[in-house]
Structures are given as C-alpha cells and as structure tokens.
Design a protein around this motif. Sequence first.
Motif, mmCIF file in Angstrom:
data_model
loop_
_atom_site.group_PDB
_atom_site.id
_atom_site.type_symbol
_atom_site.label_atom_id
_atom_site.label_comp_id
_atom_site.label_asym_id
_atom_site.label_seq_id
_atom_site.Cartn_x
_atom_site.Cartn_y
_atom_site.Cartn_z
ATOM 1 N N THR A 35 0.797 -1.227 0.000
ATOM 2 C CA THR A 35 0.000 0.000 0.000
ATOM 3 C C THR A 35 0.828 1.276 0.000
ATOM 4 O OG1 THR A 35 -0.163 -0.041 2.422
ATOM 5 C CG2 THR A 35 -1.907 -1.150 1.178
ATOM 6 N N ASP A 36 2.162 1.157 -0.074
ATOM 7 C CA ASP A 36 2.987 2.368 -0.064
ATOM 8 C C ASP A 36 4.344 2.055 -0.660
ATOM 9 O OD1 ASP A 36 3.795 4.996 0.406
ATOM 10 O OD2 ASP A 36 2.914 5.052 2.403
ATOM 11 N N SER A 37 5.168 3.087 -0.806
ATOM 12 C CA SER A 37 6.478 2.936 -1.429
ATOM 13 C C SER A 37 7.480 2.336 -0.451
ATOM 14 C CB SER A 37 6.969 4.297 -1.914
ATOM 15 O OG SER A 37 7.125 5.180 -0.815
ATOM 16 N N ASP A 38 8.625 1.941 -0.987
ATOM 17 C CA ASP A 38 9.711 1.457 -0.138
ATOM 18 C C ASP A 38 10.078 2.510 0.898
ATOM 19 O OD1 ASP A 38 9.776 -0.798 -1.670
ATOM 20 O OD2 ASP A 38 11.678 -0.355 -2.657
ATOM 21 N N PHE A 39 10.360 2.062 2.104
ATOM 22 C CA PHE A 39 10.852 2.887 3.201
ATOM 23 C C PHE A 39 9.823 3.894 3.738
ATOM 24 C CE2 PHE A 39 14.564 1.915 0.456
ATOM 25 C CZ PHE A 39 15.199 1.027 1.306
ATOM 26 N N ALA A 40 8.567 3.732 3.392
ATOM 27 C CA ALA A 40 7.535 4.620 3.925
ATOM 28 C C ALA A 40 7.058 4.105 5.281
ATOM 29 C CB ALA A 40 6.360 4.726 2.968
ATOM 30 N N ASN A 41 6.876 5.025 6.219
ATOM 31 C CA ASN A 41 6.317 4.688 7.529
ATOM 32 C C ASN A 41 4.809 4.890 7.530
ATOM 33 O OD1 ASN A 41 8.781 4.167 8.902
ATOM 34 N ND2 ASN A 41 9.071 6.357 9.294
ATOM 35 N N GLY A 42 4.132 4.057 8.284
ATOM 36 C CA GLY A 42 2.754 4.349 8.639
ATOM 37 C C GLY A 42 2.707 5.281 9.834
ATOM 38 N N TRP A 43 1.521 5.472 10.376
ATOM 39 C CA TRP A 43 1.372 6.314 11.554
ATOM 40 C C TRP A 43 2.131 5.708 12.741
ATOM 41 C CZ3 TRP A 43 -4.666 7.316 11.615
ATOM 42 C CH2 TRP A 43 -5.019 8.006 10.454
ATOM 43 N N PHE A 44 2.601 6.582 13.629
ATOM 44 C CA PHE A 44 3.327 6.085 14.804
ATOM 45 C C PHE A 44 3.148 7.045 15.972
ATOM 46 C CE2 PHE A 44 6.478 8.750 12.614
ATOM 47 C CZ PHE A 44 6.934 9.544 13.653
ATOM 48 N N VAL A 45 3.571 6.569 17.143
ATOM 49 C CA VAL A 45 3.563 7.367 18.363
ATOM 50 C C VAL A 45 4.912 7.171 19.047
ATOM 51 C CG1 VAL A 45 2.434 7.832 20.554
ATOM 52 C CG2 VAL A 45 1.073 7.019 18.623
ATOM 53 N N ALA A 46 5.608 8.265 19.317
ATOM 54 C CA ALA A 46 6.853 8.238 20.077
ATOM 55 C C ALA A 46 6.553 8.656 21.512
ATOM 56 C CB ALA A 46 7.886 9.182 19.458
ATOM 57 N N THR A 47 7.058 7.886 22.461
ATOM 58 C CA THR A 47 6.684 8.127 23.856
ATOM 59 C C THR A 47 7.836 7.792 24.783
ATOM 60 O OG1 THR A 47 5.057 7.536 25.559
ATOM 61 C CG2 THR A 47 5.689 5.811 24.023
ATOM 62 N N GLY A 48 7.768 8.349 25.976
ATOM 63 C CA GLY A 48 8.739 8.026 27.002
ATOM 64 C C GLY A 48 8.232 6.881 27.862
ATOM 65 N N THR A 49 7.720 7.187 29.046
ATOM 66 C CA THR A 49 7.185 6.155 29.933
ATOM 67 C C THR A 49 5.678 6.032 29.824
ATOM 68 O OG1 THR A 49 7.082 7.744 31.755
ATOM 69 C CG2 THR A 49 9.073 6.420 31.570
ATOM 70 N N LEU A 50 5.055 6.933 29.126
ATOM 71 C CA LEU A 50 3.589 6.892 28.945
ATOM 72 C C LEU A 50 3.196 5.732 28.043
ATOM 73 C CD1 LEU A 50 0.821 8.471 29.291
ATOM 74 C CD2 LEU A 50 1.388 9.535 27.098
ATOM 75 N N ASP A 51 2.123 5.008 28.412
ATOM 76 C CA ASP A 51 1.546 4.004 27.518
ATOM 77 C C ASP A 51 0.532 4.713 26.633
ATOM 78 O OD1 ASP A 51 0.223 2.010 26.195
ATOM 79 O OD2 ASP A 51 -0.117 0.753 27.962
ATOM 80 N N PRO A 52 0.830 4.937 25.351
ATOM 81 C CA PRO A 52 -0.045 5.760 24.531
ATOM 82 C C PRO A 52 -1.337 5.077 24.135
ATOM 83 C CG PRO A 52 1.735 4.882 23.199
ATOM 84 C CD PRO A 52 2.023 4.469 24.616
ATOM 85 N N PHE A 53 -1.434 3.773 24.362
ATOM 86 C CA PHE A 53 -2.638 3.054 23.943
ATOM 87 C C PHE A 53 -3.442 2.511 25.123
ATOM 88 C CE2 PHE A 53 0.454 2.409 20.399
ATOM 89 C CZ PHE A 53 -0.163 3.251 19.504
ATOM 90 N N ALA A 54 -3.083 2.916 26.335
ATOM 91 C CA ALA A 54 -3.785 2.408 27.506
ATOM 92 C C ALA A 54 -5.242 2.816 27.526
ATOM 93 C CB ALA A 54 -3.088 2.897 28.769
ATOM 94 N N ALA A 55 -5.567 3.935 26.904
ATOM 95 C CA ALA A 55 -6.936 4.464 26.946
ATOM 96 C C ALA A 55 -7.793 3.923 25.815
ATOM 97 C CB ALA A 55 -6.919 5.983 26.902
ATOM 98 N N ARG A 56 -7.258 3.018 25.004
ATOM 99 C CA ARG A 56 -8.025 2.513 23.863
ATOM 100 C C ARG A 56 -9.250 1.728 24.336
ATOM 101 N NH1 ARG A 56 -3.951 0.046 19.376
ATOM 102 N NH2 ARG A 56 -3.325 -1.211 21.129
#
Length: 267
Positions: free
Chosen positions: A246-267
Amino acid sequence: MIDQLIGIALQAGAAILPVYERMKPEEATLKGDGSPVTVADALAESIILEQLGSLAPQIPVVAEESVAAGRIPQTAGKPFFLVDPLDGTKEFLSRNGDFTVNIALIEDGVPVLGVVYAPAIGELYAGGVGQGARRALVKDGKRGPWTEIHVRPVPPGGIKVQASRSHLTEETKTFIERFKVAEFVSAGSSLKFCRVAAGEADLYPRLARTMEWDTAAADAVLRAAGGKVLDMEGRPLAYGKRNQPTDSDFANGWFVATGTLDPFAAR
C-alpha cells in the motif's frame, strides 16, 4: 562507530550553515512528491555519503536525495545506514532553526545507532543499543561535554506533547485529545523525538505519513534513552520496509513516540 557518525554529522552541519545564512526561500525547488529541496540537502548528503563510504564501504546507505534520484541499494538481510541530510527543509527555509542532520544504522529492522544534529541551534544527540543516550551543545563547530539523557516519569499534572509544526493532521489532534495535556508544543524535524528522549516532553504522535530516514536516527536516540516508537498496533516501528503493498519502499505508517507513557492504555 558512533563517534565517527557524530563527526560526520558535525561536518555536514558545518557545511549547511553558510547556505542557511544566505539562502532565500524562493531558491528551493520541489521534488516529485511536492516537498522542497535545497542545495544544502544535496551538499550535506554528498559529504555524508563520501564519509560513510570511507568509514564502512561494506554497509549500504539509503539516503533521501539518492532515493529520490532512483539510487536505491539492496538492503535485505544486511545492516544499512539510513540518512536524512536535512530533515525539516520547511523549517530551514522559514529560518526557525528546527532542522537536523540525521544518520542511523539499522540492523534487523531496528535502529541500533543514531545521531541527530541541529546545527542552527547547536544541539547534538546520540544514542545506541547498550550505549545509552546523550546530548551536547555545539558552539562554533566545537562539541561541548556530553550529558546523559533519559525519558521522564509521566507527570501527574498532565503531559507535554510535541507535534509537527508543518504536518499537524486532524487525526493527530483527535489522538491527543484522549490525554490530559498540560502543554502542547509545535516543533519541526526529528527534534521532537529528542525532546521526549531528554525528558522534556512525554509524547509525540505522528498520524501522518513519514519516511524511514525522517525517523530512524532520532528513534535510535529515543530508544536508547528508555523510550519507544510504536506503530498504531503497539509494535516497535520497523525499518527496511520494501515492496509494501500500500505504499512505497521505506515509507512509515502512523506512529507514536513516547517516554514512559503508555499511549494506547486508553483505547
């Protein structure tokens, strides 16, 4: 090897600065994807490619402007460098200083070494697997002493969020709304990862397309500082993605950069 990568990044940054001082925004050109490119991008990349070729001629280099020109080495099953010679070209042209030189080493899909240098503001970051992460100030091309950096515990009063100045999508805004946010800062380039790595922010969500060279070096720094970069399934962001349906070589999808926080805990 990381000391040599630091030296290469400093050399490329020193070459960029005179262009930064004199260049006018209208002198930039547009690539096929509509993104701007300058002579500084090409100059920095030529320096980095030459130096990496001398340092480790057996390791392929995937570099942004080379890929745009169709020069893409084989990377399957082997370590390779990922290079963004000037991340944040829009910031470079607007003269706010938030642009960086980025060099990373990838092994088995993981950024194991990374160097990020912001020459206009004199900030240098480095990190690697088993080496920790560190930051130094650079003045007149000379690096000052290193300071170890680490992600911080989640603040009880609300988190500090870094987000893209040029690519703040509605999806990103919606994602941020799930958290108690004490401070929101828009910034450019890979410095957003580095702010999280240094314990100066807690979250950087990027619900928009990027390329691997945009993220790899700062991802390595953040991981070395105790943080993580996750895709939207909660998996570590992977590198060396080729033949994507679905995309070109070396393309990233969506992401989340975080420290100690769990970014998906509230899902």
